[in-house]
Design an enzyme around this catalytic site. Structure first.
Site, short mmCIF file in Angstrom:
data_model
loop_
_atom_site.label_atom_id
_atom_site.label_comp_id
_atom_site.label_asym_id
_atom_site.label_seq_id
_atom_site.Cartn_x
_atom_site.Cartn_y
_atom_site.Cartn_z
N ASP A 228 -16.71 -20.95 -17.48
CA ASP A 228 -18.03 -20.37 -17.66
C ASP A 228 -18.03 -18.92 -17.18
O ASP A 228 -18.44 -18.62 -16.07
CB ASP A 228 -19.05 -21.20 -16.87
CG ASP A 228 -20.47 -20.93 -17.34
OD1 ASP A 228 -20.63 -20.19 -18.33
OD2 ASP A 228 -21.40 -21.45 -16.72
N TYR B 198 -6.43 -17.66 -22.84
CA TYR B 198 -6.37 -18.94 -23.56
C TYR B 198 -6.39 -18.83 -25.08
O TYR B 198 -6.41 -19.83 -25.77
CB TYR B 198 -7.52 -19.86 -23.12
CG TYR B 198 -8.90 -19.25 -23.25
CD1 TYR B 198 -9.41 -18.86 -24.48
CD2 TYR B 198 -9.70 -19.06 -22.13
CE1 TYR B 198 -10.65 -18.30 -24.60
CE2 TYR B 198 -10.97 -18.49 -22.23
CZ TYR B 198 -11.44 -18.12 -23.48
OH TYR B 198 -12.67 -17.56 -23.60
N LYS C 144 -19.11 -30.63 -23.97
CA LYS C 144 -19.87 -30.10 -22.83
C LYS C 144 -20.28 -31.18 -21.85
O LYS C 144 -20.56 -32.31 -22.25
CB LYS C 144 -21.15 -29.41 -23.35
CG LYS C 144 -20.91 -28.19 -24.22
CD LYS C 144 -20.71 -26.98 -23.33
CE LYS C 144 -21.10 -25.67 -23.95
NZ LYS C 144 -22.44 -25.49 -24.40
N SER D 166 -17.32 -18.36 -31.79
CA SER D 166 -17.83 -19.28 -30.78
C SER D 166 -17.35 -20.69 -31.14
O SER D 166 -16.64 -20.87 -32.12
CB SER D 166 -19.34 -19.20 -30.72
OG SER D 166 -19.86 -19.34 -31.99
N LEU D 167 -17.74 -21.64 -30.33
CA LEU D 167 -17.28 -23.01 -30.55
C LEU D 167 -18.46 -23.91 -30.82
O LEU D 167 -19.52 -23.74 -30.21
CB LEU D 167 -16.55 -23.52 -29.30
CG LEU D 167 -15.23 -22.88 -28.93
CD1 LEU D 167 -14.81 -23.30 -27.54
CD2 LEU D 167 -14.17 -23.26 -29.94
N CYS E 194 -57.83 -16.73 -25.50
CA CYS E 194 -56.64 -16.02 -25.04
C CYS E 194 -56.86 -15.51 -23.61
O CYS E 194 -57.85 -14.81 -23.37
CB CYS E 194 -56.34 -14.85 -25.98
SG CYS E 194 -55.09 -13.72 -25.34
N ARG F 9 -16.83 -9.59 -25.98
CA ARG F 9 -17.01 -10.30 -27.24
C ARG F 9 -18.11 -9.65 -28.07
O ARG F 9 -18.00 -9.54 -29.28
CB ARG F 9 -17.36 -11.76 -26.94
CG ARG F 9 -17.69 -12.56 -28.15
CD ARG F 9 -17.79 -14.03 -27.79
NE ARG F 9 -18.07 -14.79 -28.98
CZ ARG F 9 -19.30 -15.05 -29.41
NH1 ARG F 9 -20.33 -14.63 -28.74
NH2 ARG F 9 -19.48 -15.74 -30.52
N CYS G 148 -55.48 -7.43 -28.89
CA CYS G 148 -54.94 -8.14 -27.73
C CYS G 148 -53.82 -7.32 -27.09
O CYS G 148 -52.77 -7.10 -27.69
CB CYS G 148 -54.40 -9.50 -28.15
SG CYS G 148 -53.71 -10.41 -26.76
N CYS H 229 -53.41 -16.59 -30.38
CA CYS H 229 -54.56 -15.75 -30.09
C CYS H 229 -54.93 -15.05 -31.39
O CYS H 229 -54.06 -14.53 -32.09
CB CYS H 229 -54.18 -14.72 -29.03
SG CYS H 229 -55.23 -13.26 -29.03
N LYS I 225 -13.35 -25.59 -20.03
CA LYS I 225 -14.11 -24.49 -20.64
C LYS I 225 -14.69 -23.64 -19.51
O LYS I 225 -15.59 -24.07 -18.79
CB LYS I 225 -15.22 -25.04 -21.53
CG LYS I 225 -15.97 -23.95 -22.27
CD LYS I 225 -16.88 -24.54 -23.32
CE LYS I 225 -17.54 -23.49 -24.18
NZ LYS I 225 -18.36 -22.55 -23.44
N GLU J 8 -8.43 -28.11 -22.64
CA GLU J 8 -8.53 -27.07 -21.61
C GLU J 8 -9.91 -27.09 -20.98
O GLU J 8 -10.88 -27.36 -21.66
CB GLU J 8 -8.36 -25.68 -22.26
CG GLU J 8 -7.18 -25.55 -23.16
CD GLU J 8 -7.06 -24.15 -23.79
OE1 GLU J 8 -7.94 -23.30 -23.55
OE2 GLU J 8 -6.07 -23.93 -24.50
N ASP K 266 0.82 -1.21 0.00
CA ASP K 266 0.00 0.00 0.00
C ASP K 266 0.86 1.26 0.00
O ASP K 266 0.53 2.25 -0.66
CB ASP K 266 -0.93 0.02 1.22
CG ASP K 266 -2.06 -0.97 1.05
OD1 ASP K 266 -2.27 -1.41 -0.10
OD2 ASP K 266 -2.72 -1.32 2.06
N CYS L 106 -56.99 -11.38 -23.75
CA CYS L 106 -58.03 -10.56 -24.39
C CYS L 106 -59.33 -11.32 -24.63
O CYS L 106 -60.31 -10.73 -25.07
CB CYS L 106 -57.52 -9.95 -25.68
SG CYS L 106 -57.36 -11.15 -27.01
S1 IVH Z 1 -11.29 -20.85 -27.26
C1 IVH Z 1 -11.88 -19.49 -31.59
N1 IVH Z 1 -10.92 -21.76 -24.84
O1 IVH Z 1 -16.33 -20.49 -24.82
C2 IVH Z 1 -12.18 -20.15 -30.30
N2 IVH Z 1 -12.96 -20.63 -25.30
O2 IVH Z 1 -18.27 -21.23 -27.01
C3 IVH Z 1 -12.10 -19.21 -29.18
N3 IVH Z 1 -14.45 -20.38 -23.38
O3 IVH Z 1 -16.69 -17.42 -26.42
C4 IVH Z 1 -12.50 -19.78 -27.89
N4 IVH Z 1 -13.14 -21.40 -21.92
O4 IVH Z 1 -15.99 -17.39 -23.99
C5 IVH Z 1 -11.76 -21.12 -25.66
N5 IVH Z 1 -10.43 -22.57 -22.74
C6 IVH Z 1 -11.25 -21.93 -23.55
C7 IVH Z 1 -12.51 -21.43 -23.11
C8 IVH Z 1 -13.34 -20.78 -24.03
C9 IVH Z 1 -14.30 -20.77 -22.10
C10 IVH Z 1 -15.64 -19.69 -23.93
C11 IVH Z 1 -15.36 -18.42 -24.68
C12 IVH Z 1 -16.01 -18.57 -26.02
C13 IVH Z 1 -16.95 -19.69 -25.78
C14 IVH Z 1 -17.15 -20.45 -27.06
#
Ligand code: IVH
Length: 694
Positions: free
Chosen positions: A128, A242, A330, A90-91, A424, A147, A448, A442, A126, A124, A45, A427
Site C-alpha cells: 500500500d 515488482y 483484497k 491498475s488491477l 437548503c 503513475r 445558492c 437545492c 500488495k 505477491e 561517510d 440558502c
Molecule cells: S502489479 C500491470 N504488484 O497496486 C499490473 N502492483 O491496483 C501492475 N501494487 O498501481 C501492478 N503491490 O501501485 C503489482 N506486488 C504488486 C503490487 C502492486 C502494490 C499496486 C500498484 C498498482 C496497484 C494496482
C-alpha cells in the site's frame, strides 16, 4: 597512502569518481537492501565526503550515477509531465475464494487450456504505497516517474534518486551482479514508508509542530512528491520492485525469473513472494499473508496473483486498464464501532444535499476516522441512522469511510428518527427530489452560495482549467470577499482587485502577479475537453467531456449543436451517451444565464479544438472483422481481443459491410457467404502474420 583531493590530476579524479560510484553503490545495497553494512557509518561517510570533494573540484566530471544525487537537489517550480512508453495499469480486484477460482478458470478458458491443466502463478503481497517507474539506460538510472493517470505521470527523477534502496547503476560487471543489463529497461514497483519510519516521522513532525500524516501511504506520497528533493532525502522511504514496463531485451521467460534478476541488480524484492502451482496454494498464500499482516513493517492491502509465464501474459493482454493476467485479492474492509455525534448537510456543485456523519474519532486499521459518508436521505432511512447512535463503520482502501449498521441495542430510549431537511441549509431554498434519483437537490441554483462556490472550485480544479495557485482555499477567500461570483469574474480579478490582493495578509506583489500570470496563461488556450468538463454540467465527468470533444471537435460547433432542436438525437447517437446524460447537457444549454455566461467566457478564453491522440493505423483499423470455424493457435476470445487491439470491430454476421473473414478449420456457411460477396478471407496463419508485422 591516499592522495589529497587537491593534488589529484584530472585522470585520477575521473578514475576515483568511477571507483567511488561503484563502491558506494554496493555499500548502499548491502546496507539498505540486505541490512548488512560492510563498513562503519564513519568509514562510509568518509567515502561520501571524498566523492563530494572531488566533484566540487571537478564539477564537469560528475557522473550520471554519482552517489551525491542521493541528497536531493534544489527546488524546482513544478513536476514535468512524462508519458509512460507502456501505460502503468491498475488491477481488477476480488474479495472471495470463489472469485480466485473463477479468475483462474477464465484465464485457462481464454488460453484454451483444460480446467486441470497446470498453470503457475506468482503470489505477491500488495504493497500500500505509490507506484513508480524507473527507466534505466545502459544500466544507469535515467528517469523516474509517478503513475499519474496511468498514461502520463510526473517526473520525480531527482526525488527517486534520494531513495537509497533504488540502485542508481545496475551495470556493475562483477559476479554479484552478473545478469546482463538490457539497453533500456523500465523497472516498476512501489515506494512506501515503513511503519517504524512513519511513527518516527510523525513524532518529529509533532515536535516541530508540523503536519501529521494520517497513515504511511500519505506520508510516503507527501515525501515523494516534494518539489524540493532534499526534503525527500530526509524522509526515510523504502521500495519494492515488482513489475516491468518497456524492456529492450527479452531475456526473461517468467515473472519469477525477472524478480530474481531484479534482486541481483540490487533492487529490494518482497521476500514473501511465492510461486503457486494450484488455486488452493494461492488461497493459502492469501490466508498466511493475512495472518502475518500486522507483524510486517509495511502496510499491505491484499495479495496480487500474476501468471508466471511471460509469453502467456503477452497472449492474455489487457481488458480496458487492467491486465487479464493479474488480479488483486483484497483483504476485507476494516471495521470499528463508534458514536455518531451529528449529521451535517453539505451542498455540492449540483445542489445535491449530502449528509455527512461526524463521528467520535476512532482508529480503523491504523487511521483515525472522524467522518463518514451517509450517501443520501434514503440510505439514512433504510439503515435507520440517528444522531447519538452507536454505529459500525468500515474503511476499505482509499474509500471514504461508511456506516455499515447501527447497533440498535445501544440506542438511547429518547432517540428520535433523523429528519432530513426540506430546505437548503445554505440558502434556504426548497430542497426536493428530482425524478427517480435518491438525492435531494437545492432548487436555489445560482442564488445558492454553496453551489456557486463549488462550481467555481470545479472550474479551476485539476482536470478542468487547472489554474496554478488557485486552490479551494483561495476560491473560498475571493468568494467570501465578494470578488468572484462566477467563472467569468476570475478573468477580471486583476483588473478590479490587483491592489487589494497584493496588500492582503499572506500575499505580496510576487504571489499576486504569479496568480494573474497563471490565469492569463489559461486564457491563451484551454483544450475543448477541459473546457466542457469545467462547466460542471451534471453527469458530465472528464470521460464524457472527452467524448463530447472528440465528437464535436470545436467549441462553436458543440455550442451550436447543443442549442439546436435535434440536440437530443445528436447526443444519444454518440456511443456512451444515454438519454439521462443528454437531457442534463441540453438543459444546461437551455438556461438563459448559462448561455450569457458561455458567450462571455468564450470571448475571454481561447478554447482549442480537439486533437485526437495519434493512434497507430493498422490494416484492421475501423474494419469489420468476423471469425468463423475452429482456430488452432488461440481461442475465440483471444482472437477477438487481438483484433480489437488492432483497431478492428468484431461482428457476428457476414454482410457487404464486412471487411475480413478469418476462417479456421471446418468453416461453414459464413465462409461461403463471404466468398459470394467477394470479401477478403484470411487463414488463421495469415491473420497472425499480419498482426506480427504491425
Ligand atoms: S502489479 C500491470 N504488484 O497496486 C499490473 N502492483 O491496483 C501492475 N501494487 O498501481 C501492478 N503491490 O501501485 C503489482 N506486488 C504488486 C503490487 C502492486 C502494490 C499496486 C500498484 C498498482 C496497484 C494496482
Amino acid at each position: 597512502m591516499q592522495k589529497n583531493v587537491s593534488e589529484l590530476t584530472r585522470e585520477e579524479a575521473q578514475e576515483e569518481l568511477a571507483f567511488l560510484a561503484k563502491k558506494i553503490g554496493e555499500l548502499d545495497i548491502a546496507y539498505h537492501r540486505d541490512d548488512a553494512p560492510l563498513l562503519t557509518d564513519a568509514e562510509y561517510d568518509a567515502l561520501k565526503h571524498r566523492n563530494n570533494d572531488i566533484e566540487a573540484l571537478f564539477p564537469d566530471l560528475i557522473r550520471e550515477d554519482s552517489p551525491s544525487f542521493r541528497v536531493g537537489s534544489k527546488i524546482s517550480d513544478d513536476f514535468k509531465k512524462v508519458t509512460h512508453s507502456i501505460p502503468m495499469l491498475s488491477l481488477g480486484d476480488i474479495f472471495t475464494d470463489e472469485a480466485v477460482y473463477s479468475f483462474v478458470d477464465k484465464i485457462k478458458r481464454f488460453l484454451g487450456m483444460n480446467e486441470n491443466d497446470p498453470l503457475e502463478f506468482v503470489a505477491e503481497p500488495k504493497i500500500d504505497g505509490l507506484s513508480f517507474s524507473a527507466v534505466y539506460k545502459n544500466g544507469i538510472l535515467f528517469s523516474g516517474a509517478t503513475r499519474g493517470d496511468g498514461t502520463t505521470g510526473e517526473d520525480i527523477t531527482s526525488n527517486l534518486k534520494t531513495i537509497k534502496q533504488l540502485p542508481i547503476s545496475l551495470n556493475r560487471g562483477d559476479s554479484l551482479f552478473d545478469s546482463p543489463v538490457p539497453e533500456l529497461i523500465d523497472i516498476r514497483g512501489e515506494v512506501y514508508m515503513s511503519k517504524k519510519d512513519f511513527f518516527e516521522l510523525n513524532k518529529n513532525q509533532e515536535e516541530k509542530k508540523q503536519k501529521i500524516f494520517a497513515n504511511p501511504r500519505n506520508a510516503a506520497a507527501g515525501s515523494l512528491r516534494q518539489l524540493d528533493s532534499s526534503i525527500t532525502a530526509n524522509r526515510k522511504l523504502s521500495l519494492f520492485a515488482y513489475a516491468c514496463g518497456e524492456n529492450s531485451s527479452n531475456q526473461f521467460k517468467t515473472h519469477y525469473e525477472y524478480l530474481q534478476t531484479l534482486k541481483k541488480w540490487g533492487f529490494p524484492v518482497n521476500p514473501e513472494i511465492k510461486i503457486c502451482k494450484t488455486t488452493e496454494e494461492m488461497i493459502t498464500f492469501f490466508k498466511t499473508i493475512g495472518e502475518k499482516r500486522s507483524s510486517l513493517d509495511y502496510d499491505i492491502d491484499g495479495v496480487v496473483y500474476k501468471v508466471n509465464d511471460l509469453e502467456l501474459q503477452r497472449r492474455l493482454g489487457f481488458i480496458a486498464r487492467s491486465p487479464r493476467w493479474a488480479i488483486a485479492h483484497k483483504f476485507p474492509a476494516e471495521q470499528a464501532t463508534t458514536k455518531l455525534l451529528n449529521i451535517r448537510i453539505q451542498v455540492g456543485r449540483t445542489g445535491a444535499l449530502t449528509p455527512v456523519a461526524d463521528l467520535e474519532p476512532v482508529n480503523v486499521g491504523g487511521v483515525i476516522v472522524k467522518h463518514a459518508t451517509l450517501h443520501n436521505k434514503d440510505e439514512i432511512e433504510r439503515k435507520d441512522i440517528r444522531i447519538g447512535d452507536t454505529v459500525v463503520i468500515q474503511r476499505a482502501g482509499d474509500v471514504i469511510p461508511q456506516i455499515v449498521r447501527v447497533i440498535k441495542e445501544k440506542r438511547e430510549e429518547s432517540s428520535i428518527p433523523y429528519e432530513f431537511p426540506t430546505i437548503c441549509p445554505i440558502c434556504g431554498s426548497i430542497a426536493k427530489k428530482e425524478g427517480d434519483d435518491a438525492v435531494i437537490y437545492c432548487t436555489g441554483e445560482l442564488v445558492c452560495p454553496a453551489q456557486q462556490i463549488e462550481a467555481l472550485k470545479h472550474f479551476v480544479s485539476k482536470d478542468a482549467l487547472d489554474i496554478e495557485g488557485l486552490g479551494e482555499k483561495n476560491i473560498e477567500m475571493f468568494f467570501e470577499l465578494g470578488w468572484i461570483k462566477n467563472a467569468l469574474d476570475l478573468f477580471y480579478l486583476e483588473e478590479n482587485y490587483a491592489l487589494l490582493l497584493m496588500t492582503r495578509d499572506g500575499w505580496g506583489t510576487k504571489s499576486a502577479e504569479n496568480l494573474f500570470t497563471a490565469i492569463k496563461e489559461k486564457q491563451k488556450g484551454v483544450s475543448l475537453e477541459r473546457f466542457i468538463y469545467a462547466l460542471g454540467i451534471r453527469e458530465t465527468g472528464s470521460a464524457t467531456a472527452r467524448l463530447l470533444a472528440k465528437n464535436f471537435i470545436s467549441w462553436p460547433n458543440f455550442y451550436e449543436a447543443m442549442t439546436k432542436e435535434n440536440a437530443f438525437e445528436v447526443l444519444t447517437h454518440i456511443e456512451g451517451i444515454g438519454p439521462v446524460m443528454a437531457d442534463f447537457i441540453i438543459d444546461f444549454f437551455k438556461e438563459e444565464h448559462n448561455k450569457i455566461l458561455l458567450e462571455k467566457l468564450a470571448q475571454k478564453i481561447t478554447v482549442l479544438d480537439f486533437v485526437a491522440p495519434q493512434q497507430k493505423l493498422t490494416p484492421f483499423t475501423d474494419k469489420n472483422v468476423i471469425f468463423t470455424g475452429t482456430l488452432e493457435t488461440m481461442t475465440r476470445a483471444e482472437a477477438k481481443a487481438k483484433a480489437l487491439a488492432a483497431g478492428a470491430k468484431v461482428v457476428s454476421s457476414v454482410s457487404s459491410k464486412t471487411n475480413f473473414v478469418i476462417a479456421g478449420e471446418a468453416a461453414g456457411s459464413k465462409l461461403s457467404t463471404a466468398q459470394k460477396l467477394g470479401i477478403t478471407i484470411l487463414t488463421e496463419k495469415e491473420f497472425n502474420q499480419m498482426l506480427d508485422d504491425l
